[in-house]
Design an enzyme around this catalytic site. Structure first.
Site: not given
Ligand code: FE2
Length: 424
Positions: A57, A59, A152, A210, A213, A309
């Site tokens: 995971h 970005h 996102q 995701h 979260e 992450d």
């Molecule tokens: Fe993430």
């Protein structure tokens, strides 16, 4: 003549004094005491040789952008998303590519040779998608980069969100992402999970969302994710990332939920470094830790990985591509301190994420890719404790990175002249 022979290696499963013989980019033998001529011979001297680290995971479109255009003052997920929204209009293809390549350099130095990165598909230009597809191709000789189409701003909440995500898949993005807890309502979040799982089933793709979260114990999209996974027969192909609301959920509800997740063979990714910093921000004291229930999920037979992450981006001001740092934090936050649990933390940054990504030929066994890491530690538990230096990293049998052993010189009366932390 072999391409590579590593001798006197300790392996993550506890075998010692092993030789690993490599030819044509693959491991052709793993046995005790083998000696044979090779182009490169390495005496591991009892140190640990592991398959490479895998980050399930990440970005990569936002990494190494810390401080642009400002830093996250509240430290919350939502300010991070807002800040990324401010940064996005200023992004260029070249800037994303350069930052991502720089990150991949660090990753290779850390023995991290496979990364699943989410890529933001919210804007119709799909600029980050184009850039990371370019990066994927450029790093392919030395690093497996798997991309997740990540809406996102919400696949339903953002105008055109679903169309943009589908176009990203058309362009070659590998995995279907989602963010149900960011949709406008719980109902819309559940609807997004259904739509995205159906899309993945139609196209034969994996899913990595995701999911929940949040510190809201009523954020239960993982329940829908497990349901859609079993309804559509996507067993073993769906991952729920973060699942931080599970930390705060009612224990009775969780006693029903975890078996449903296990039935669906759901993958789970916790991101300890990020969870411990982003979650609990609305708490006074006691402050919740926010990480999902890793030991309990593992005990129920689910495949659980620790992801990194973020590194130096709108959400996180730390990190250096070191999966042992993620494992170290996961061990502490999850209180995974038994010998078995500490070894599970090592699995959570190696074999477990490799399984979630569906990596072919991963491991130290005849026939596997000769992707190997020599660590300055004698076993997986020490590797985490020491966040051990990667003395050597090989991709397909070719050395791609080296670092010197961290041995400190001492000048003390009546004491040894040096400290080698791996010797204990
Ligand atoms: Fe993430």
């Amino acid at each position: 003549m072999l391409d590579l022979l590593i001798t006197h290696a300790s392996l993550p499963d506890g075998r010692q004094n092993m030789s690993i013989a490599v030819q044509g980019g693959r491991i052709n033998e793993v046995t005790e005491g083998l000696q044979a001529p090779a182009h490169e011979t390495v005496d591991a001297g009892g140190l640990l040789v592991s398959p490479p680290f895998v980050d399930a995971h990440f970005h990569m479109d936002s990494t190494l952008s810390y401080g642009q255009p400002r830093v996250n003052e509240s430290g919350t997920l939502l300010e991070g998303i807002a800040l990324w929204g401010e940064l996005k209009p200023t992004l260029t293809h070249d800037a994303i590519v350069q930052r991502a390549l720089q990150y991949c350099d660090m990753a290779v130095a850390r023995g991290l040779l496979a990364i699943r990165s989410h890529v933001d598909t919210s804007h119709p230009s799909l600029l980050p998608v184009e850039a990371l597809l370019d990066v994927k191709q450029r790093v392919a000789p030395y690093l497996d980069l798997q991309l997740v189409a990540f809406p996102q701003d919400g696949v339903l909440r953002a105008p055109g969100g679903l169309d943009n995500l589908k176009r990203a898949l058309d362009m070659g993005v590998d995995v279907v992402g989602g963010i149900p807890h960011f949709e406008r309502t719980m109902a819309q979040g559940a609807e997004s999970v259904k739509i995205l799982c159906e899309l993945a089933a139609e196209r034969g793709k994996r899913v990595d969302m995701h999911c929940d979260e949040s510190d809201d114990p009523h954020s239960r999209h993982v329940e829908t994710l497990a349901y859609e996974t079993q309804r559509l027969g996507l067993y073993g192909r769906v991952t729920g990332s973060h699942l931080t609301s599970m930390h705060s959920m009612d224990n009775y509800y969780v006693s029903k939920l975890i078996p449903l997740m296990a039935e669906a063979d759901l993958g789970v990714v916790a991101n300890p470094l990020i969870n411990i910093t982003l979650q609990g921000r609305h708490d006074t004291y006691p402050k919740r830790r926010g990480m999902t229930r890793v030991p309990e999920l593992m005990a129920a037979g689910l495949t659980v990985a620790f992801g990194h992450d973020c590194v130096l981006d709108p959400w996180y001001s730390g990190g250096s591509a070191d999966m042992l740092e993620a494992a170290h934090m996961g061990l502490h936050v999850g209180q995974m301190t038994s010998q078995a649990a500490m070894r599970q933390c090592f699995d959570a940054v190696t074999v477990n994420p490799a399984k979630l990504l569906g990596l072919e030929g991963y491991g130290i066994a005849p026939g596997c890719h000769a992707d190997l890491v020599l660590l300055h530690a004698r076993n997986p538990v020490d590797a985490i404790r020491l966040r051990a230096t990667r003395l050597g990293v090989w991709r397909r049998g070719q050395r791609v990175a080296s670092s010197p052993a961290p041995v400190a010189q001492l000048n003390l009366p009546g004491r040894p002249g040096s400290v080698d932390f791996a010797s204990n």
